[in-house]
Write a protein that holds these residues in place. Structure first.
Motif, PDB file in Angstrom:
ATOM      1  N   LEU A   1     -14.804 -36.852 -18.740  1.00 43.70           N
ATOM      2  CA  LEU A   1     -13.697 -36.293 -17.975  1.00 43.70           C
ATOM      3  C   LEU A   1     -14.164 -35.103 -17.150  1.00 43.70           C
ATOM      4  N   ASN A   2     -14.729 -34.132 -17.821  1.00 40.82           N
ATOM      5  CA  ASN A   2     -15.396 -33.031 -17.129  1.00 40.82           C
ATOM      6  C   ASN A   2     -16.303 -32.333 -18.117  1.00 40.82           C
ATOM      7  N   GLY A   3     -17.114 -31.442 -17.602  1.00 44.54           N
ATOM      8  CA  GLY A   3     -18.140 -30.836 -18.427  1.00 44.54           C
ATOM      9  C   GLY A   3     -17.620 -30.087 -19.642  1.00 44.54           C
ATOM     10  N   SER A   4     -16.467 -29.440 -19.506  1.00 38.19           N
ATOM     11  CA  SER A   4     -16.066 -28.523 -20.569  1.00 38.19           C
ATOM     12  C   SER A   4     -15.107 -29.150 -21.577  1.00 38.19           C
ATOM     13  N   PHE A   5     -14.630 -30.342 -21.284  1.00 39.50           N
ATOM     14  CA  PHE A   5     -13.613 -30.899 -22.178  1.00 39.50           C
ATOM     15  C   PHE A   5     -14.244 -31.663 -23.340  1.00 39.50           C
ATOM     16  N   ILE A   6     -13.921 -31.290 -24.553  1.00 40.10           N
ATOM     17  CA  ILE A   6     -14.342 -32.062 -25.721  1.00 40.10           C
ATOM     18  C   ILE A   6     -13.088 -32.266 -26.557  1.00 40.10           C
ATOM     19  N   GLY A   7     -12.845 -33.468 -26.976  1.00 38.06           N
ATOM     20  CA  GLY A   7     -11.667 -33.730 -27.791  1.00 38.06           C
ATOM     21  C   GLY A   7     -11.038 -35.021 -27.361  1.00 38.06           C
ATOM     22  N   ASN A   8      -9.874 -35.322 -27.888  1.00 38.37           N
ATOM     23  CA  ASN A   8      -9.204 -36.567 -27.564  1.00 38.37           C
ATOM     24  C   ASN A   8      -7.984 -36.305 -26.703  1.00 38.37           C
ATOM     25  N   LEU A   9      -7.703 -37.225 -25.820  1.00 37.55           N
ATOM     26  CA  LEU A   9      -6.472 -37.143 -25.043  1.00 37.55           C
ATOM     27  C   LEU A   9      -5.393 -37.880 -25.822  1.00 37.55           C
ATOM     28  N   SER A  10      -4.153 -37.858 -25.341  1.00 37.80           N
ATOM     29  CA  SER A  10      -3.134 -38.542 -26.137  1.00 37.80           C
ATOM     30  C   SER A  10      -3.088 -40.035 -25.825  1.00 37.80           C
ATOM     31  N   SER A  11      -2.869 -40.421 -24.555  1.00 40.70           N
ATOM     32  CA  SER A  11      -2.948 -41.849 -24.237  1.00 40.70           C
ATOM     33  C   SER A  11      -3.469 -42.013 -22.814  1.00 40.70           C
ATOM     34  N   PRO A  12      -4.780 -41.823 -22.650  1.00 39.52           N
ATOM     35  CA  PRO A  12      -5.350 -41.853 -21.304  1.00 39.52           C
ATOM     36  C   PRO A  12      -5.183 -43.214 -20.638  1.00 39.52           C
ATOM     37  N   SER A  13      -4.975 -43.194 -19.341  1.00 39.63           N
ATOM     38  CA  SER A  13      -4.961 -44.458 -18.611  1.00 39.63           C
ATOM     39  C   SER A  13      -5.628 -44.272 -17.264  1.00 39.63           C
ATOM     40  N   LEU A  14      -6.342 -45.303 -16.868  1.00 41.50           N
ATOM     41  CA  LEU A  14      -7.114 -45.257 -15.633  1.00 41.50           C
ATOM     42  C   LEU A  14      -6.396 -46.098 -14.599  1.00 41.50           C
ATOM     43  N   VAL A  15      -6.233 -45.533 -13.413  1.00 44.64           N
ATOM     44  CA  VAL A  15      -5.489 -46.233 -12.373  1.00 44.64           C
ATOM     45  C   VAL A  15      -6.264 -46.155 -11.065  1.00 44.64           C
ATOM     46  N   LEU A  16      -6.347 -47.266 -10.353  1.00 45.91           N
ATOM     47  CA  LEU A  16      -6.964 -47.248  -9.030  1.00 45.91           C
ATOM     48  C   LEU A  16      -5.877 -47.024  -8.004  1.00 45.91           C
ATOM     49  N   LEU A  17      -5.987 -45.919  -7.267  1.00 44.22           N
ATOM     50  CA  LEU A  17      -4.989 -45.676  -6.225  1.00 44.22           C
ATOM     51  C   LEU A  17      -5.305 -46.544  -5.013  1.00 44.22           C
ATOM     52  N   GLN A  18      -4.276 -46.931  -4.303  1.00 41.59           N
ATOM     53  CA  GLN A  18      -4.455 -47.768  -3.118  1.00 41.59           C
ATOM     54  C   GLN A  18      -5.394 -47.111  -2.091  1.00 41.59           C
ATOM     55  N   VAL A  19      -5.428 -45.768  -2.072  1.00 41.59           N
ATOM     56  CA  VAL A  19      -6.288 -45.088  -1.099  1.00 41.59           C
ATOM     57  C   VAL A  19      -7.766 -45.127  -1.491  1.00 41.59           C
ATOM     58  N   GLY A  20      -8.073 -45.599  -2.716  1.00 36.38           N
ATOM     59  CA  GLY A  20      -9.479 -45.750  -3.098  1.00 36.38           C
ATOM     60  C   GLY A  20     -10.005 -44.670  -4.021  1.00 36.38           C
ATOM     61  N   ILE A  21      -9.137 -44.110  -4.856  1.00 33.34           N
ATOM     62  CA  ILE A  21      -9.582 -43.110  -5.835  1.00 33.34           C
ATOM     63  C   ILE A  21      -9.262 -43.632  -7.230  1.00 33.34           C
ATOM     64  N   LEU A  22     -10.225 -43.492  -8.121  1.00 34.40           N
ATOM     65  CA  LEU A  22     -10.028 -43.911  -9.500  1.00 34.40           C
ATOM     66  C   LEU A  22      -9.567 -42.683 -10.273  1.00 34.40           C
ATOM     67  N   GLN A  23      -8.320 -42.737 -10.764  1.00 30.94           N
ATOM     68  CA  GLN A  23      -7.738 -41.539 -11.387  1.00 30.94           C
ATOM     69  C   GLN A  23      -7.451 -41.744 -12.854  1.00 30.94           C
ATOM     70  N   LEU A  24      -7.620 -40.664 -13.595  1.00 29.65           N
ATOM     71  CA  LEU A  24      -7.319 -40.711 -15.016  1.00 29.65           C
ATOM     72  C   LEU A  24      -6.037 -39.921 -15.279  1.00 29.65           C
ATOM     73  N   PHE A  25      -5.072 -40.581 -15.915  1.00 36.03           N
ATOM     74  CA  PHE A  25      -3.798 -39.950 -16.258  1.00 36.03           C
ATOM     75  C   PHE A  25      -3.745 -39.698 -17.750  1.00 36.03           C
ATOM     76  N   ASP A  26      -3.128 -38.610 -18.101  1.00 37.90           N
ATOM     77  CA  ASP A  26      -2.818 -38.399 -19.514  1.00 37.90           C
ATOM     78  C   ASP A  26      -1.742 -37.332 -19.595  1.00 37.90           C
ATOM     79  N   SER A  27      -0.885 -37.457 -20.615  1.00 35.77           N
ATOM     80  CA  SER A  27       0.214 -36.502 -20.697  1.00 35.77           C
ATOM     81  C   SER A  27      -0.300 -35.094 -20.963  1.00 35.77           C
ATOM     82  N   THR A  28      -1.518 -34.956 -21.544  1.00 31.94           N
ATOM     83  CA  THR A  28      -2.025 -33.607 -21.827  1.00 31.94           C
ATOM     84  C   THR A  28      -2.745 -32.994 -20.629  1.00 31.94           C
ATOM     85  N   LEU A  29      -2.987 -33.788 -19.588  1.00 34.66           N
ATOM     86  CA  LEU A  29      -3.658 -33.225 -18.410  1.00 34.66           C
ATOM     87  C   LEU A  29      -2.596 -32.690 -17.449  1.00 34.66           C
TER      88      LEU A  29
END
Ligand SMILES: *[C@@H]1O[C@H](CO)[C@@H](O)[C@H](O)[C@H]1NC(C)=O
Ligand SMILES: *[C@@H]1O[C@H](CO)[C@@H](O)[C@H](O)[C@H]1NC(C)=O
Ligand SMILES: *[C@@H]1O[C@H](CO)[C@@H](O)[C@H](O)[C@H]1NC(C)=O
Ligand SMILES: *[C@@H]1O[C@H](CO)[C@@H](O)[C@H](O)[C@H]1NC(C)=O
Ligand SMILES: *[C@@H]1O[C@H](CO)[C@@H](O)[C@H](O)[C@H]1NC(C)=O
Ligand SMILES: *[C@@H]1O[C@H](CO)[C@@H](O)[C@H](O)[C@H]1NC(C)=O
Ligand SMILES: *[C@@H]1O[C@H](CO)[C@@H](O)[C@H](O)[C@H]1NC(C)=O
Ligand SMILES: *[C@@H]1O[C@H](CO)[C@@H](O)[C@H](O)[C@H]1NC(C)=O
Length: 825
Positions: free
Chosen positions: A189-217
C-alpha cells in the motif's frame, strides 16, 4: 362494457408483447443454449458492447464474455477449452453449465435450485444470475484473468492464468504468484503502513487508474496508473493477468478494437518467475523481447515447439553421481523470491557458493551469488530453477551438470532459432561457414589496415571488444548510439550533478537506468577505463551500482542503476513547488547510518580506497525502500586536470557549505574531508535546514554555527526539524546524531572521527564525548581567499597519496570569492 373488453384485452396483449420483447432483449431466458457450431447465436448486453459466445482459441473453443473480440471472462478459465460439440447452457434449474463432447461437464456455476429467475449480461460486462433482485452468482465475483472497470476485486478473489495468479492481501498488498506460493511481485500500500485493512477492494477506474478502497483509508490509494490515464474519450480499459505471468493495464480503442499496454506490474519480464520454465534461461534479444534458452549445451529444450516449457539435462545427474561438476554462468541469476528467500542462504564468496552446492550428498542443483553487495549465496534444491541472464546482472551462478561442462559458445547463440538451422542440409552449412570465414578474414584485414592508419579513432571498434569484456566480468560497455537510443535522445533529464547531466534511460533488458553524461573529461581512454573498473568493482548496499559505461570519441558516459526515490535533498528541504514530501525520523536515521556505512566502505574497506570529495544530500540517492545509496564516488579523479576553471567551479559551486576548510586553506585533501561534508549532511538530516542557511531565526548566522550555540545552551529541540512529530522522534538517536555531526565538522581534520567511528557512534556502540566548538571559518575569512588548489588536490585522491602531497606542489590561482559563487548558484 362489452365493447370495452376487446380493446382492453388488445392493449394487454400489446403490453405483454412489449414487455416480453424488452425483457427478451436484456435477459437470457432459462433454458437458453449456445454452441460453437452456431457462432451467430450470442447473449449480448443491451447496447451490444459485450456479448457471451463461443470464441475460437487455437483449435478449440472457449465460452467467453468479450468485447471487440477481446475475452474478459471465460467459463472454466484456462481449463475451459472445449471442442466443437460443446454446449453452454443456462439450465431450467438456474445452473449455468459448460459441457464438452459426450456431455462431460467442464464447468458449472453451481446455482441449481437457488431460485434463479433472471440472467443478464449488462453493459459493463457483468453476467449475473439473480433470484429477484438478489444476485446469486456473477462473473464479476468470479473473475478468470481480467478485471473490468466497475468490477470490485476483493481479497477472496483471484486472477489466474496457467500457474500464475494475482491476489490482493488483507494488508492491501498486490501480489503476483507462481504456483500459489512463490511471490515474484509484491506492491505494498505504501512504505509506512503495516497492518491489516478492514475489507480492501481493488477497482479499475475508467480513466485508467488502479485504486485501492478501504473503509479505514481516508482516501482511496492509487496503486498504478496506465501511461495514458485520463486520455481519450472512447477507450475501454481492463486489467489482465497474461499467460506470461505479468499483470497489465490495457487500453482499447472502441473504434479499431486493438489494445495497447499502459502499465505492466513487472517491468523486467525476465524477472517473472518460471517465465522460461524449469531450468530455462531468460534473456533479451536485440529487439528487447524476452527469449528463452537453456543454460548450456548440457541441456536441451523440453519441447522444441515451445521454448517456454523449460530445459532438461541431456545426461541426468543420477548417472554421474561422482563426476558431477558445477558449470559457471556469468551475469546470470537464478531467481529467488519469498518464501524461498528464507531458506538456503549463505554468506560465502564465489568459491564457497560453488563448493557448497557441489558437496557430496547435497540435493543442491544450482547456486547463485547475487553480487549486489549483500554477499548472499542461494542454493537451489531439486525443485524449480528459473534463470535470468543479462550483461547488466552482476550475479554469478553455477549449475550442476555431468562432466564435461559445455558452456554455450556466446550469449547470442542461446536463441530458439537453433531449430530452424537444423533443417538445413549439411552442404549449405558448410558453404555458409566457409564464406563466413572468408568474410571474417577480409573484414579483419580491412579493420587492421584502417586501424593502423587512424589509430586515435579506436572508438567504433570498441563495440567489438564489448563481448570480450562481457566475458571477463568487467562493466558493460555501451555504444553511444545505444545510450542515445535508451535515453530517447537524452530527453528526460533527472538532474544535473557536478560532473554532468543525468538522464533517465531504459536498458535493453528493460531495466531503468540513470545515464550520466560526463562533462569536461579529456582523459585518455585507458585511464578512463581504469577508473571505471575501480568504480564498478566497488559494491556495497549503500553505494549506487555502476552498470556500465561508454567511451567513444569525446563521449564519456556512465550508466548507473536507477533510484526510484531520487535524492535526499528532495525530502529534507521543503520546496514550494513540491511540498509534503517530508520524511519520518526512523527513515532519516537509517539513511544517515546507511550513508555513513557506504562512505566507510569507500574509505576503509574496499580495495582501491576512494575519497568522495562531493558528499551532499544531492549525491545521496534513495531506492524504492528508502535505502541510502551514495552516488558519484570516484568521479573527482576523472576531471581533466588541465581545465582548472572548470574543475574549480564545479567542485566549489556544487558543494558550497559542504567543503571542508582544508579545500580553502591549501591543505591536502584526505578522507577526513569527506567526514566534514558528511557531518554537514547529518546536521541537515536532523534539522531539515541547509547548513549554510542564514535567517532571522538564526540571528543572521549560518545555521551550523547557530545550531552549535543552541546545543551549548541546551536547546537541542530548536535544532531538530519542527515538522517531525514529537511522539515518533527517538530523542536519544537525535541527540547522538547532533553530537556526531559537531564532531565531524571540526576545523582540524585530526579532531574529526573516521567514518568507521562515526558508524559506531551513531549505532550507540561507542560513547560520545561532548563535541568542542567546531570553529567554522567565518564568512569573512573565506572571502577573498585563494581556493585555486582545489584542482591539483584532486589529482592525488588516494588516501596515501593525498597526505604525502606537499602543499607547495599546488599552484595557487585566484578564483571567485564565496559571495560571488553563492550568488551564481
Ligand atoms: C474436450 O474434448 C476434447 C476432445 O474431445 C478434448 O481434447 C478436450 O481436452 C476436452 N476439454 C476438457 C476441458 O475436458
Ligand atoms: C429467492 O428469493 C426469495 C425472496 O427473497 C426467497 O424467499 C427464496 O427463498 C429464494 N429462493 C431460494 C431458492 O433461495
Ligand atoms: C453501452 O452502455 C455502457 C454502459 O451504460 C456505456 O458506457 C456505453 O457507452 C454504451 N455503448 C454504446 C455503444 O452505446
Ligand atoms: C467491494 O465489495 C466489498 C464486499 O462486498 C464491499 O465491502 C466494498 O464496499 C466494495 N467496494 C467497492 C469499491 O464497491
Ligand atoms: C506487504 O508488502 C510489504 C512491503 O514489501 C511487506 O513488508 C509486507 O510483509 C507485505 N505484507 C504481507 C502481508 O505480505
Ligand atoms: C500510508 O498509509 C497509511 C494508512 O492509513 C496512511 O495513513 C498514510 O498517510 C500513507 N502514507 C503515504 C505516504 O501515502
Ligand atoms: C492480518 O491478518 C492475517 C490473516 O487474517 C493475520 O495472520 C495477521 O496476524 C494480521 N496482521 C495484523 C498486523 O493484524
Ligand atoms: C526477438 O524475439 C522476438 C520474440 O521471440 C522475435 O519476434 C523478434 O524477431 C526477435 N528479434 C530479433 C532481432 O532477434
Amino acid at each position: 362494457m362489452l365493447l370495452l373488453l376487446p380493446s382492453f384485452s388488445l392493449s394487454i396483449f400489446f403490453l405483454v408483447h412489449f414487455l416480453l420483447y424488452a425483457t427478451c432483449y436484456a435477459n437470457i431466458p432459462l433454458g437458453s443454449t449456445l454452441t460453437p457450431s452456431n457462432p451467430n447465436a450470442t447473449w449480448p448486453s443491451p447496447n451490444n458492447t459485450f456479448s457471451l459466445t463461443f470464441i475460437p482459441i487455437s483449435s478449440s473453443f472457449s465460452a467467453a464474455i468479450s468485447f471487440s473480440g477481446i475475452p474478459v471472462w471465460k467459463a472454466g478459465g484456462d481449463s475451459g477449452l472445449v471442442d466443437s460439440s460443446a454446449r453452454f447452457e443456462l439450465q431450467l434449474n438456474g445452473n449455468l453449465r459448460l459441457t464438452n463432447a459426450s456431455n462431460s461437464v467442464v464447468w458449472e456455476s453451481g446455482t441449481s435450485n437457488r431460485g434463479v429467475t433472471t440472467a443478464t449480461l449488462d453493459d459493463s460486462g457483468n453476467l449475473s444470475l439473480k433470484n429477484g433482485s438478489v444476485t446469486v452468482w456473477s462473473s464479476f465475483d468470479n473473475p478468470t484473468d481480467t478485471i473490468l472497470p466497475g468490477q470490485n476485486f476483493t481479497t477472496s478473489k483471484r486472477l489466474q492464468s496457467g500457474l500464475y495468479s494475482f491476489v490482493l492481501l488483507q494488508a492491501g498488498n498486490l501480489t503476483l504468484r507462481w504456483n500459489r506460493d512463490t511471490i515474484y511481485w509484491n506492491q505494498a500500500l505504501n512504505g509506512s503502513f503495516i497492518g491489516n485493512l478492514s475489507s480492501p477492494s481493488l477497482v479499475l477506474l475508467q480513466v485508467g487508474i488502479l485504486q485501492l478502497f478501504d473503509s479505514t483509508l481516508p482516501v482511496p490509494v492509487n496503486m498504478a496508473y496506465s501511461s495514458d490515464y485520463g486520455e481519450g474519450t472512447d477507450v475501454r480499459r481492463f486489467v489482465r493477468l497474461d499467460s506470461d505471468g505479468n499483470l497489465r493495464i490495457y487500453s482499447s480503442n472502441r473504434g479499431n478494437g486493438g489494445s495497447t499496454e499502459g502499465w505492466a506490474a513487472v517491468s523486467d519480464q525476465c524477472k517473472v518467475y518460471a517465465f522460461c520454465g524449469n531450468l530455462g534461461m531468460c534473456s533479451y534479444n536485440a529487439s528487447s523481447s524476452p527469449v528463452c534458452g537453456c543454460p548450456s549445451q548440457n541441456f536441451e529444450l523440453t519441447d522444441l515447439n515451445d521454448n517456454r516449457k523449460g530445459c532438461k539435462r541431456k545426461v541426468e545427474l543420477e548417472s554421474c553421481v561422482n563426476s558431477a561438476t558445477m558449470l559457471e554462468l556469468d551475469h546470470t541469476q537464478f531467481l529467488t523470491y519469498p518464501p524461498e528467500l528464507s531458506g538456503q542462504i549463505y554468506f560465502v564468496g564465489i568459491s564457497g557458493c560453488r563448493g557448497n552446492c557441489l558437496a557430496p550428498g547435497s540435493s543442491c542443483v544450482a547456486s547463485t551469488l547475487l553480487a549486489d553487495g549483500t554477499g548472499q549465496c542461494y542454493l537451489k534444491g531439486s525443485g524449480f530453477v528459473s534463470g535470468y541472464e543479462s550483461a547488466a546482472l552482476p550475479s554469478t551462478s553455477f549449475i550442476k551438470v555431468c562432466s564435461p561442462a559445455l558452456p554455450n559458445p556466446s550469449p547470442s547463440t542461446v536463441r530458439p532459432n537453433q531449430k530452424s538451422s537444423r533443417k538445413w542440409p549439411a552442404w549449405v552449412i558448410a558453404v555458409l561457414l566457409v564464406s563466413a570465414l572468408v568474410v571474417l578474414v577480409l573484414v579483419e584485414g580491412g579493420l587492421w589496415l584502417w586501424c593502423c592508419r587512424n589509430s586515435p579513432k579506436l572508438g567504433s571498434l570498441s563495440a567489438q571488444y564489448a563481448l570480450l569484456e562481457y566475458a571477463s566480468g568487467a562493466p558493460v560497455q555501451f555504444s553511444y548510439k545505444e545510450l542515445q537510443h535508451s535515453t530517447k535522445g537524452f530527453k528526460e533529464k533527472l538532474g544535473a550533478g557536478g560532473f554532468g547531466a543525468v538522464y533517465r534511460g531504459i536498458l535493453p533488458n528493460r531495466s531503468l537506468a540513470a545515464v550520466k553524461q560526463l562533462e569536461g573529461i579529456e582523459q585518455g581512454e585507458k585511464q578512463f577505463r581504469m577508473e571505471v573498473a575501480t568504480i564498478s568493482s566497488t559494491h556495497h548496499l549503500n553505494l549506487v551500482r555502476l552498470i556500465g559505461f561508454c567511451s567513444e570519441g569525446r563521449h564519456r558516459l556512465l550508466v548507473y542503476e536507477f533510484m526510484k526515490n531520487g535524492s535526499l535533498d528532495d525530502f529534507l528541504f521543503v520546496k514550494e513547488e513540491a511540498p509534503g514530501k517530508l520524511m519520518d525520523w526512523q527513515t532519516r536515521f537509517s539513511i544517515a547510518l546507511g550513508t555513513a556505512k557506504g562512505i566507510t566502505y569507500l574509505h576503509e574497506e574496499c580495495r582501491d580506497c576512494i575519497v568522495h570529495c562531493d558528499i551532499k544530500p544531492e549525491n545521496i540517492l534513495l531506492d524504492e525502500n528508502f535505502n541510502a545509496k551514495v552516488s558519484d564516488f570516484g568521479l573527482a579523479k576523472l576531471i581533466n586536470s588541465k581545465d582548472n576553471r572548470y574543475r574549480t567551479l564545479t567542485s566549489v559551486r556544487g558543494t558550497r557549505g559542504y567543503l571542508a576548510p582544508e579545500w580553502i586553506a591549501n591543505l591536502p585533501i584526505t578522507s577526513k574531508s569527506d567526514v566534514y561534508s558528511y557531518g554537514m549532511v547529518l546536521l541537515e538530516i536532523v534539522s531539515g535546514k541547509r547548513n549554510f542557511e542564514v535567517s532571522a531565526e538564526t540571528n543572521r548566522k549560518k545555521f551550523s554555527i547557530w545550531a552549535y550555540e543552541e546545543f551549548e545552551k541546551g536547546n537541542v529541540n530548536s535544532v531538530i526539524d519542527k515538522s517531525l512529530p514529537e511522539h515518533e522522534l527517538d530523542m536519544e538517536q537525535a541527540m547522538r546524531a547532533i553530537e556526531v555531526s559537531f564532531w565531524c565538522i571540526q576545523e582540524q581534520p585530526s579532531q574529526r572521527p573516521t567514518m568507521g567511528k562515526v558508524v559506531q557512534m551513531l549505532e550507540g556502540v561507542t560513547m560520545i564525548e561532548k563535541p568542542p566548538v567546531p570553529k567554522i571559518l567565518s564568512e569573512g575569512s573565506v572571502r577573498g581567499t585563494s581556493i585555486g588548489n582545489v584542482s591539483s588536490s584532486i589529482s592525488a585522491l588516494s588516501i596515501s597519496g593525498a597526505s604525502s602531497l606537499p602543499p607547495s606542489s599546488v599552484s595557487g590561482r585566484n578564483v571567485k570569492t564565496s559571495s560571488s559563487f553563492l550568488r551564481s548558484d
